[in-house]
Design a protein around this motif. Structure first.
Motif, PDB file in Angstrom:
ATOM      1  N   SER B 153      34.620  39.134  58.137  1.00  0.00           N
ATOM      2  CA  SER B 153      35.238  40.002  57.129  1.00  0.00           C
ATOM      3  C   SER B 153      34.358  40.114  55.893  1.00  0.00           C
ATOM      4  O   SER B 153      34.250  41.173  55.289  1.00  0.00           O
ATOM      5  CB  SER B 153      36.587  39.454  56.689  1.00  0.00           C
ATOM      6  N   ARG B 154      33.738  39.008  55.520  1.00  0.00           N
ATOM      7  CA  ARG B 154      32.895  39.025  54.331  1.00  0.00           C
ATOM      8  C   ARG B 154      31.743  39.998  54.532  1.00  0.00           C
ATOM      9  O   ARG B 154      31.471  40.851  53.681  1.00  0.00           O
ATOM     10  CB  ARG B 154      32.358  37.628  54.056  1.00  0.00           C
ATOM     11  N   ALA B 155      31.085  39.888  55.704  1.00  0.00           N
ATOM     12  CA  ALA B 155      29.939  40.764  55.970  1.00  0.00           C
ATOM     13  C   ALA B 155      30.365  42.235  55.952  1.00  0.00           C
ATOM     14  O   ALA B 155      29.702  43.074  55.353  1.00  0.00           O
ATOM     15  CB  ALA B 155      29.317  40.402  57.310  1.00  0.00           C
ATOM     16  N   GLN B 156      31.498  42.518  56.592  1.00  0.00           N
ATOM     17  CA  GLN B 156      31.919  43.923  56.645  1.00  0.00           C
ATOM     18  C   GLN B 156      32.384  44.421  55.277  1.00  0.00           C
ATOM     19  O   GLN B 156      32.130  45.568  54.916  1.00  0.00           O
ATOM     20  CB  GLN B 156      33.034  44.095  57.664  1.00  0.00           C
ATOM     21  N   ALA B 157      33.066  43.568  54.543  1.00  0.00           N
ATOM     22  CA  ALA B 157      33.552  43.988  53.223  1.00  0.00           C
ATOM     23  C   ALA B 157      32.388  44.284  52.281  1.00  0.00           C
ATOM     24  O   ALA B 157      32.463  45.185  51.449  1.00  0.00           O
ATOM     25  CB  ALA B 157      34.463  42.920  52.624  1.00  0.00           C
ATOM     26  N   MET B 158      31.297  43.526  52.448  1.00  0.00           N
ATOM     27  CA  MET B 158      30.133  43.784  51.605  1.00  0.00           C
ATOM     28  C   MET B 158      29.567  45.171  51.861  1.00  0.00           C
ATOM     29  O   MET B 158      29.099  45.843  50.950  1.00  0.00           O
ATOM     30  CB  MET B 158      29.052  42.722  51.861  1.00  0.00           C
ATOM     31  N   VAL B 159      29.602  45.604  53.122  1.00  0.00           N
ATOM     32  CA  VAL B 159      29.144  46.958  53.438  1.00  0.00           C
ATOM     33  C   VAL B 159      30.148  47.983  52.918  1.00  0.00           C
ATOM     34  O   VAL B 159      29.786  48.961  52.271  1.00  0.00           O
ATOM     35  CB  VAL B 159      28.953  47.118  54.964  1.00  0.00           C
ATOM     36  N   LEU B 160      31.423  47.713  53.172  1.00  0.00           N
ATOM     37  CA  LEU B 160      32.462  48.676  52.808  1.00  0.00           C
ATOM     38  C   LEU B 160      32.526  48.925  51.302  1.00  0.00           C
ATOM     39  O   LEU B 160      32.739  50.040  50.864  1.00  0.00           O
ATOM     40  CB  LEU B 160      33.828  48.184  53.293  1.00  0.00           C
ATOM     41  N   ARG B 161      32.337  47.870  50.510  1.00  0.00           N
ATOM     42  CA  ARG B 161      32.518  48.016  49.064  1.00  0.00           C
ATOM     43  C   ARG B 161      31.533  49.023  48.470  1.00  0.00           C
ATOM     44  O   ARG B 161      31.813  49.646  47.468  1.00  0.00           O
ATOM     45  CB  ARG B 161      32.366  46.672  48.351  1.00  0.00           C
ATOM     46  N   SER B 162      30.378  49.187  49.117  1.00  0.00           N
ATOM     47  CA  SER B 162      29.405  50.125  48.555  1.00  0.00           C
ATOM     48  C   SER B 162      29.548  51.517  49.165  1.00  0.00           C
ATOM     49  O   SER B 162      28.808  52.423  48.811  1.00  0.00           O
ATOM     50  CB  SER B 162      27.994  49.596  48.783  1.00  0.00           C
ATOM     51  N   LEU B 163      30.490  51.690  50.089  1.00  0.00           N
ATOM     52  CA  LEU B 163      30.687  53.029  50.638  1.00  0.00           C
ATOM     53  C   LEU B 163      31.302  53.938  49.591  1.00  0.00           C
ATOM     54  O   LEU B 163      32.133  53.516  48.779  1.00  0.00           O
ATOM     55  CB  LEU B 163      31.602  52.984  51.865  1.00  0.00           C
ATOM     56  N   ALA B 164      30.909  55.212  49.664  1.00  0.00           N
ATOM     57  CA  ALA B 164      31.338  56.146  48.631  1.00  0.00           C
ATOM     58  C   ALA B 164      32.855  56.262  48.545  1.00  0.00           C
ATOM     59  O   ALA B 164      33.405  56.423  47.466  1.00  0.00           O
ATOM     60  CB  ALA B 164      30.693  57.507  48.862  1.00  0.00           C
ATOM     61  N   TYR B 165      33.562  56.166  49.668  1.00  0.00           N
ATOM     62  CA  TYR B 165      35.000  56.367  49.545  1.00  0.00           C
ATOM     63  C   TYR B 165      35.701  55.201  48.851  1.00  0.00           C
ATOM     64  O   TYR B 165      36.744  55.378  48.229  1.00  0.00           O
ATOM     65  CB  TYR B 165      35.664  56.748  50.881  1.00  0.00           C
ATOM     66  N   VAL B 166      35.102  54.014  48.955  1.00  0.00           N
ATOM     67  CA  VAL B 166      35.669  52.869  48.232  1.00  0.00           C
ATOM     68  C   VAL B 166      35.365  53.012  46.739  1.00  0.00           C
ATOM     69  O   VAL B 166      36.234  52.814  45.884  1.00  0.00           O
ATOM     70  CB  VAL B 166      35.120  51.553  48.803  1.00  0.00           C
ATOM     71  N   GLU B 167      34.142  53.406  46.433  1.00  0.00           N
ATOM     72  CA  GLU B 167      33.783  53.600  45.021  1.00  0.00           C
ATOM     73  C   GLU B 167      34.624  54.714  44.418  1.00  0.00           C
ATOM     74  O   GLU B 167      35.073  54.620  43.273  1.00  0.00           O
ATOM     75  CB  GLU B 167      32.299  53.938  44.910  1.00  0.00           C
ATOM     76  N   SER B 168      34.819  55.769  45.194  1.00  0.00           N
ATOM     77  CA  SER B 168      35.607  56.888  44.703  1.00  0.00           C
ATOM     78  C   SER B 168      37.033  56.433  44.397  1.00  0.00           C
ATOM     79  O   SER B 168      37.630  56.830  43.401  1.00  0.00           O
ATOM     80  CB  SER B 168      35.578  57.991  45.755  1.00  0.00           C
ATOM     81  N   SER B 169      37.566  55.574  45.257  1.00  0.00           N
ATOM     82  CA  SER B 169      38.897  55.044  45.022  1.00  0.00           C
ATOM     83  C   SER B 169      38.943  54.278  43.697  1.00  0.00           C
ATOM     84  O   SER B 169      39.911  54.373  42.940  1.00  0.00           O
ATOM     85  CB  SER B 169      39.272  54.134  46.185  1.00  0.00           C
ATOM     86  N   ARG B 170      37.880  53.542  43.407  1.00  0.00           N
ATOM     87  CA  ARG B 170      37.834  52.806  42.141  1.00  0.00           C
ATOM     88  C   ARG B 170      37.791  53.755  40.950  1.00  0.00           C
ATOM     89  O   ARG B 170      38.453  53.524  39.935  1.00  0.00           O
ATOM     90  CB  ARG B 170      36.610  51.890  42.108  1.00  0.00           C
ATOM     91  N   VAL B 171      37.000  54.835  41.105  1.00  0.00           N
ATOM     92  CA  VAL B 171      36.920  55.802  40.002  1.00  0.00           C
ATOM     93  C   VAL B 171      38.291  56.421  39.739  1.00  0.00           C
ATOM     94  O   VAL B 171      38.646  56.728  38.614  1.00  0.00           O
ATOM     95  CB  VAL B 171      35.877  56.903  40.312  1.00  0.00           C
ATOM     96  N   MET B 172      39.078  56.581  40.823  1.00  0.00           N
ATOM     97  CA  MET B 172      40.389  57.196  40.653  1.00  0.00           C
ATOM     98  C   MET B 172      41.455  56.192  40.242  1.00  0.00           C
ATOM     99  O   MET B 172      42.641  56.507  40.241  1.00  0.00           O
ATOM    100  CB  MET B 172      40.790  57.907  41.941  1.00  0.00           C
ATOM    101  N   GLY B 173      41.013  54.974  39.948  1.00  0.00           N
ATOM    102  CA  GLY B 173      41.954  54.009  39.402  1.00  0.00           C
ATOM    103  C   GLY B 173      42.456  52.977  40.386  1.00  0.00           C
ATOM    104  O   GLY B 173      43.376  52.229  40.073  1.00  0.00           O
ATOM    105  N   GLY B 174      41.895  52.960  41.593  1.00  0.00           N
ATOM    106  CA  GLY B 174      42.332  51.989  42.588  1.00  0.00           C
ATOM    107  C   GLY B 174      41.962  50.569  42.175  1.00  0.00           C
ATOM    108  O   GLY B 174      40.796  50.283  41.942  1.00  0.00           O
ATOM    109  N   GLY B 175      42.958  49.694  42.066  1.00  0.00           N
ATOM    110  CA  GLY B 175      42.695  48.302  41.715  1.00  0.00           C
ATOM    111  C   GLY B 175      42.395  47.488  42.968  1.00  0.00           C
ATOM    112  O   GLY B 175      42.334  48.034  44.071  1.00  0.00           O
ATOM    113  N   LEU B 176      42.231  46.177  42.772  1.00  0.00           N
ATOM    114  CA  LEU B 176      41.874  45.296  43.881  1.00  0.00           C
ATOM    115  C   LEU B 176      42.868  45.412  45.036  1.00  0.00           C
ATOM    116  O   LEU B 176      42.480  45.623  46.190  1.00  0.00           O
ATOM    117  CB  LEU B 176      41.800  43.853  43.376  1.00  0.00           C
ATOM    118  N   ALA B 177      44.172  45.310  44.733  1.00  0.00           N
ATOM    119  CA  ALA B 177      45.178  45.319  45.790  1.00  0.00           C
ATOM    120  C   ALA B 177      45.168  46.650  46.535  1.00  0.00           C
ATOM    121  O   ALA B 177      45.233  46.689  47.768  1.00  0.00           O
ATOM    122  CB  ALA B 177      46.559  45.060  45.190  1.00  0.00           C
ATOM    123  N   TRP B 178      45.038  47.728  45.784  1.00  0.00           N
ATOM    124  CA  TRP B 178      45.032  49.051  46.405  1.00  0.00           C
ATOM    125  C   TRP B 178      43.838  49.225  47.348  1.00  0.00           C
ATOM    126  O   TRP B 178      43.993  49.635  48.499  1.00  0.00           O
ATOM    127  CB  TRP B 178      45.019  50.136  45.322  1.00  0.00           C
TER     128      TRP B 178
END
Lengths: 339, 276, 264
Positions: B153-178
């Motif tokens: 999970s750690r390895a995959q999450a490291m890849v996922l966190r830099s994906l544009a859709y995850v970053e976009s979610s953060r820009v739109m206000g997505g917090g950790l839980a979301w």
């Protein structure tokens, strides 16, 4: 005619069009396997590349340009990529060549450079050692001659300190330097044909120019033919002598650069040129092309471009589109080409 | 996602596992005997004699009934271990990979120190310290088993966190839980299920090993490992005592490995190699 | 109707950002000075181009503007409202009124989420009711030239260009004052690239959107942007009206850059 590299003109002059072509594709069709289906991704493409010529295949994604390059090198096994029609290199058929002879050609008389040089360089081996390996495979130079050759090659691609670069690992080089090292490696065995698949797409424009100038200079110096695969019309305009425009696996228009790009006849080429951004007056809009590039799975008979073409009518949908000769060297596959 | 259910790995794996599950759930309908009913008169009866389909052991207990009890224990323990370790491992790993920084550093150190222990030794230590019980067996087996999930999970999450859709979610206000709930955890499910299937097989083996060593669940509960240990001394006189639980372990582990293999093939991106 | 504020000027002053990379426990960490004091102003309804080569800091700047990366120093304000600066806590991304469109249309959409869900994600986070979200999604889809039934489809059913339209819709539905587009057309086929460029021009005209467009492609800047800032080595080396900068570049790097571009 032999396939060894000594057959090309020693003086490096660019041969006229009456000389035997270095590469000729006649009615080339390519198929890939997808499960039990066979999908045609390139249909009936014919072109020739003369000795010393810079020929560019232009197309968007899904046009089949990269697959044509791979089919020449036979990089994919027949079970994955099926080749129909003729591919000849210096008069010898490449399609019927046994694998061991093909191996001798790859990296020898025909070589290739890719968009991302990092994937074609071994990260664990110094650059010089990698060039030496191709020399060991394809030539009988001794150790000292090989070292000299490596130095010449790296100097040819404009490295100021070839010895230093030879000892470096790929990750120590910048993108542009890697691409130059890749070119040096590709040229190691005096190829007659260099296939360059989007070699500058991943590079910055200033580096792109440097790499293109190197290719041009080496082409003149060694009489090299270049098959240049690109989506960038302005780049092709600047460097190519002849151009083929691919769309949906079909060669839409081919001929000298000044005709195809200078006064294109095919509506697709024209539309593509209209897509190139650039200066505009306020309020004006380039038209671009509506719709999307069709996937090979959705190809229907008739002209592939007709759904997006402003000149298309019913005839474009059902007939076999003829290839029209606009001049002895210039042709377009269209029912209604215009000047 | 299309699953290829005609695959031989799936057919055999599902059939074998289905058979074990059926025995565990409905086995009582096949045999009239109970797992702990002793009858010294009937001791060491071979299979298919005196109404005992798989024979009896040295105390005259019906082996089939004991096998059924063993299947229940094995599957229940393994399933609990897999679920608990899966949930813990995926959450810890996903947080490590997504948050990085101090949390990651600390959990990685914990992971490394757990990983440095031989698994069976750690389990023995825990059981010796806390005493033998069903919950403690589950605890002993879980304590290391969450690590593969957390690494994956750690390895995959490291890849996922830099994906544009995850970053976009953060820009739109997505917090950790979301972000975790909507983007990271759903993407980890496929891998977690594959790891879980294989992990279930090793959990069954580990539980059997503990029972064999007499450290598993309390001895009054029949388990495959315990039966194997008891049957060991009779192997020359009454082979079925040891062979039957051995076969039980074998087919369960085999079926899980086949299914895990099959699942991995199904999710393998190379399966859908796209040339166009 | 999706509207954006048409009065906000964005001002960035002396924005600095240095990345530190650990080289193990005993080695000195290496430093990359990605932004070294960048300042600029963008007027309302302006399309502001930031151009430069890889590593010049343009993407870092985009990430700092939207709040994906924390700046080391400097200040940013939008229509008189301070977003970050000395002596204050940074305004969190969603409250900035700046949305972003990313380069890769394939990585920009979660393959598991329906398009409508993806577009409405920001609205859902802020707690808007489902029915209202659906109306807004339909409205935004038509704004970017897609049919409302796209909302029920999944990203894999769309081409790269359509996906980029979806990503623009996802940004617009938040009614941002500014849109930051980081290489938003670089991964697209050129026939599709022109469609997106024209759409951005239309959006500016129709809803008064201000755009910061980050790219490496001079010809795109020429087509799209009113003003341009050229970046090199983490600094803004030149700034001005697009035509002025391209016709008469003052900085030596800008001159090299412009002369390297192949021309049709």
């Amino acid at each position: 005619m032999t396939l060894s590299s000594d057959t090309r003109p020693a003086d490096g002059t660019i041969a006229g069009q009456n000389a035997a072509p270095v590469l000729s594709a006649r009615n080339l069709s390519l198929y890939i396997r997808e499960g039990r289906n066979r999908i045609r991704i390139v249909s009936d493409v014919s072109f020739e590349i003369a000795a010393g010529e810079f020929f560019a295949l232009v197309g968007e994604s899904g046009s089949g340009k990269t697959m044509i390059a791979r089919s020449i090198m036979r990089l994919l096994p027949a079970s994955m990529l099926e080749i129909e029609g003729d591919l000849e290199f210096c008069g010898k058929s490449l399609t019927s060549l046994p694998e061991n002879r093909m191996r001798a050609l790859r990296g020898g008389a025909i070589s290739m450079i890719f968009q991302e040089p990092m994937t074609s360089l071994d990260p664990l081996m110094p650059v010089g050692r990698q060039i030496e390996e191709t020399l060991e495979l394809h030539s009988d130079l001794n150790r000292r001659q090989r070292a000299e050759r490596i130095e010449t090659l790296l100097t040819d691609v404009r490295f100021a300190e070839p010895a230093k670069v030879a000892a470096m690992f790929p990750h120590e080089l910048s993108g542009g330097m890697r691409q130059r090292a890749m070119i040096a490696m590709a040229l190691a065995n005096n190829p007659q044909l260099l296939i360059a698949d989007e070699p500058t797409t991943a590079l910055d424009v200033t580096i792109q120019r440097e790499v293109m100038e190197i290719i041009q200079r080496l082409r003149r110096k060694y009489g090299l033919s270049v098959l240049f695969i690109s989506h960038d019309l302005s780049l092709v305009h600047q460097y190519a002598e002849r151009v083929g425009v691919l769309y949906g696996g079909v060669l839409m228009e081919a001929g000298p650069e000044r005709d195809v790009i200078g006064r294109s006849a095919h509506p697709y080429t024209q539309a593509l040129l209209n897509c190139a951004p650039g200066r505009r007056v306020a309020g004006e809009r380039r038209r671009g092309i509506g719709g999307t590039v069709p996937s090979p799975r959705d190809w229907a008979p008739g002209c592939r471009f007709r759904d997006r073409c402003e000149r298309a009518d019913a005839a474009c949908a059902n007939s076999e589109i003829p290839v029209k000769d606009l001049s002895p060297e210039w042709r377009a596959k269209c029912l209604r080409p215009t000047e | 996602m299309k699953f290829d259910f005609l695959n031989l790995k799936f057919i055999i794996g599902a059939f074998l596992l289905g058979f074990v599950l059926f025995l565990a759930l409905f086995g009582n309908l096949i045999t009239p005997f109970t797992a702990n009913k002793q009858s010294l008169m009937d001791s060491l009866l071979p299979p298919l004699s005196g109404g005992h389909i798989l024979g009896t052991d040295h105390l005259g207990r019906d082996i089939l009934a004991r096998m059924i009890s063993g299947a229940r224990v094995s599957l229940a323990i393994a399933a609990s271990v897999v679920v608990i370790s899966g949930v813990v491992g995926v959450i810890v790993g996903a947080l490590s990979g997504y948050l990085r920084g101090t949390w990651d550093l600390v959990t990685q150190k914990i992971v490394e120190s757990f990983w440095a222990f031989p698994p069976i030794l750690l389990a023995i230590a825990i059981l010796a310290f806390f005493g033998q019980s069903l919950t403690n067996v589950i605890l002993a087996l879980t304590i290391q088993r969450w690590i593969p999930y957390s690494r994956m999970s750690r390895a995959q999450a490291m890849v996922l966190r830099s994906l544009a859709y995850v970053e976009s979610s953060r820009v739109m206000g997505g917090g950790l839980a979301w972000v975790m709930r909507r983007h990271i955890l759903p993407n980890l499910m496929a891998s977690a299920i594959i790891v879980g299937t294989f992990s279930m097989a090793t959990a069954i083996l580990a539980e059997a090993s503990l029972s064999f060593l007499g450290l598993g669940v309390p001895p009054q509960i029949a388990t495959w490992g315990g039966m194997l240990a008891e049957g060991r001394s009779y192997i020359t006189r009454a082979w079925w005592l040891a062979v039957m639980p051995g076969v039980g372990i074998f087919i369960t582990v085999l079926s899980l490995n086949l299914l895990g293999d099959w699942l991995r093939d199904q999710y393998d991106p190379k399966k859908t190699l796209n040339l166009i | 109707m999706i509207q954006t504020s048409q009065t906000a000027t964005m001002s960035a002053r002396d924005v600095c950002k240095t990345f530190h990379r650990s080289n193990g426990w005993f080695a000195k960490p290496s430093e990359t000075r990605a932004l070294q004091g960048v300042s600029f102003d963008v007027e309302p309804k302006e399309i502001f181009g930031i151009v430069g080569e890889s590593g010049c800091g343009k993407s870092t700047l985009a990430r700092v503007l939207v709040g994906l990366e924390n700046q080391d120093s400097g200040s940013l304000s939008l229509g008189g409202r301070k977003l970050f600066g000395p002596g204050m806590a940074d305004v969190p991304p969603v409250k900035r009124g700046i949305q972003m469109v990313f380069q890769d249309p394939y990585a920009s959409l979660n393959p598991r989420m329906q398009v409508g869900e993806a577009i409405a994600e920001g609205l859902a986070i802020s707690g808007m009711a489902r029915s209202e979200r659906e109306d807004r999604v339909a409205e935004t889809l038509s704004l970017v030239g897609l049919s409302p039934d796209a909302a029920q489809k999944h990203p894999f059913q769309f081409s790269g260009g359509q996906r980029q339209r979806i990503c623009i819709a996802r940004a617009l539905v938040m009614e941002p004052e500014f849109l930051v587009a980081d290489e938003a057309v670089s991964a697209l086929d050129i026939s599709v690239q022109m469609q997106i460029l024209n759409m951005l021009l239309d959006l500016r005209d129709r809803i008064g959107l201000s755009i910061i467009f980050i790219t490496h492609d001079i010809s795109v800047v020429e087509y799209l942007c009113d003003t341009v800032m050229v970046m090199y080595g983490g600094k803004a080396v030149e700034r001005g009206k697009t035509a002025d900068v391209l016709d008469n570049p003052q900085d030596s790097y800008t001159q090299t850059l412009i002369s390297s571009v192949p021309r049709l």
